[in-house]
Design a protein around this motif. Structure first.
Motif, mmCIF file in Angstrom:
data_model
loop_
_atom_site.group_PDB
_atom_site.id
_atom_site.type_symbol
_atom_site.label_atom_id
_atom_site.label_comp_id
_atom_site.label_asym_id
_atom_site.label_seq_id
_atom_site.Cartn_x
_atom_site.Cartn_y
_atom_site.Cartn_z
ATOM 1 N N ASP A 5 -11.736 -14.736 -89.352
ATOM 2 C CA ASP A 5 -13.095 -15.204 -89.618
ATOM 3 C C ASP A 5 -13.954 -14.028 -90.077
ATOM 4 N N LYS A 6 -14.134 -13.926 -91.405
ATOM 5 C CA LYS A 6 -14.967 -12.887 -92.020
ATOM 6 C C LYS A 6 -14.570 -11.479 -91.557
ATOM 7 N N SER A 8 -13.388 -7.699 -91.753
ATOM 8 C CA SER A 8 -13.484 -6.504 -92.596
ATOM 9 C C SER A 8 -12.830 -5.342 -91.864
ATOM 10 N N ASP A 19 -13.578 0.385 -97.951
ATOM 11 C CA ASP A 19 -13.148 -0.924 -97.481
ATOM 12 C C ASP A 19 -11.690 -1.174 -97.849
ATOM 13 N N LYS A 22 -12.390 -6.818 -96.848
ATOM 14 C CA LYS A 22 -13.831 -7.065 -96.757
ATOM 15 C C LYS A 22 -14.122 -8.562 -96.714
ATOM 16 N N ASP A 23 -14.676 -9.005 -95.584
ATOM 17 C CA ASP A 23 -15.177 -10.367 -95.419
ATOM 18 C C ASP A 23 -14.101 -11.411 -95.752
ATOM 19 N N SER A 25 -11.655 -14.467 -94.841
ATOM 20 C CA SER A 25 -11.466 -15.627 -93.967
ATOM 21 C C SER A 25 -10.211 -16.383 -94.411
ATOM 22 N N ALA A 59 -15.363 -5.506 -88.609
ATOM 23 C CA ALA A 59 -16.265 -6.646 -88.417
ATOM 24 C C ALA A 59 -15.445 -7.926 -88.464
ATOM 25 N N GLY A 60 -16.016 -8.996 -87.925
ATOM 26 C CA GLY A 60 -15.358 -10.285 -87.966
ATOM 27 C C GLY A 60 -14.573 -10.595 -86.701
ATOM 28 N N GLU A 211 -11.720 -11.859 -104.160
ATOM 29 C CA GLU A 211 -11.410 -12.683 -103.002
ATOM 30 C C GLU A 211 -9.917 -13.005 -102.968
#
Length: 241
Positions: A5-6, A8, A19, A22-23, A25, A59-60, A211
């Motif tokens: 979930d999101k 990073s 990175d 990154k973000d 999902s 993150a995430g 993505e």
């Protein structure tokens, strides 16, 4: 069943933070084989390390069966049913193959059990159980032993980073046969090999420039063919330039 979930993940570099992921999902279906592919540096091995708990995301969240396991250690995840096979198997000087398989199983294996574990990866137990897991073993032998350990341990989630690496003499048919037998599990494989992608239920294409693309095998194989043509063209232009 298993979800990013999101997510990073970044590392320090000379120019500051860089990175790797990154973000991101993604959902990994239970009872399905998912193959993660992409160019070098796209974050494939990093994703496996994050899922297993070897690394923690910047993150995430990582969700397993509805529970946030982001901060749960690799040991705890192993007890929850996560099984990991790394791209580069670890050598253990002074530890025999039998001892490693005993540790993986959680009990002392008899000869018949050892034969079952090792024959599954094309090795004869009598030739290997008393050998140390050190530099006397080739990369291919180590890779097979690591896969045998993963199978012996069992679990509900198998995370396999380029399991075909270093396996020269053992046929891909045997390797893919093992993965097919795990289809009631959640199996996530990092691989570039088309033979492994052909047995996938789902394929994830990681691209550090954009993505991730994810879909069923039938949806993704034509995309991958086009992606490889573009990459080959770019590489060719780079060489010519």
């Amino acid at each position: 069943m298993l979800q990013l979930d999101k997510i990073s993940y970044s590392v320090s570099s000379e120019g500051g933070r860089r990175d790797i992921l990154k973000d991101i999902s993604l959902n990994f279906r239970a009872g399905a084989i998912t193959v993660i592919t992409g160019h070098n540096g796209s974050g494939k091995s990093t994703m496996i390390k994050l899922l297993s708990g070897v690394e923690r995301p910047t993150a995430g969240k990582i969700i397993y069966r509805g529970k946030d396991i982001t901060d749960i250690s690799i040991d705890e995840r192993a007890r929850m049913g996560f099984t990991l096979a790394l791209q580069q198997p670890v050598r253990f000087k002074g530890i025999t193959v039998k001892k490693l398989l005993d540790i993986a199983c959680g009990h002392t294996n008899n000869l018949n059990e050892l034969c079952e574990h090792l024959s599954a990866v094309g090795l004869c137990a009598r030739d290997y159980i008393n050998r140390e897991v050190d530099s006397s073993l080739s990369g291919g032998e180590l890779k097979r032993i690591e896969i045998a350990m993963a199978l012996a341990k069992g679990g509900d989630v198998f995370l396999l980073d380029e399991p075909e690496a270093g396996i020269d003499l053992w046929s891909f048919d045997e390797l893919t046969g093992i993965f097919r037998r795990l289809k009631d599990k959640t199996v996530i494989i990092v691989s570039h090999q088309s033979k492994i992608m052909e047995i996938a239920d789902d394929i994830v294409l990681l691209d550090s420039a954009g993505e991730p693309k994810a879909g069923s095998r039938d949806e993704m194989l034509p995309r991958l063919a086009g992606y490889r043509k573009i990459c080959s063209k770019i590489q060719g232009e780079g060489v010519n330039g």
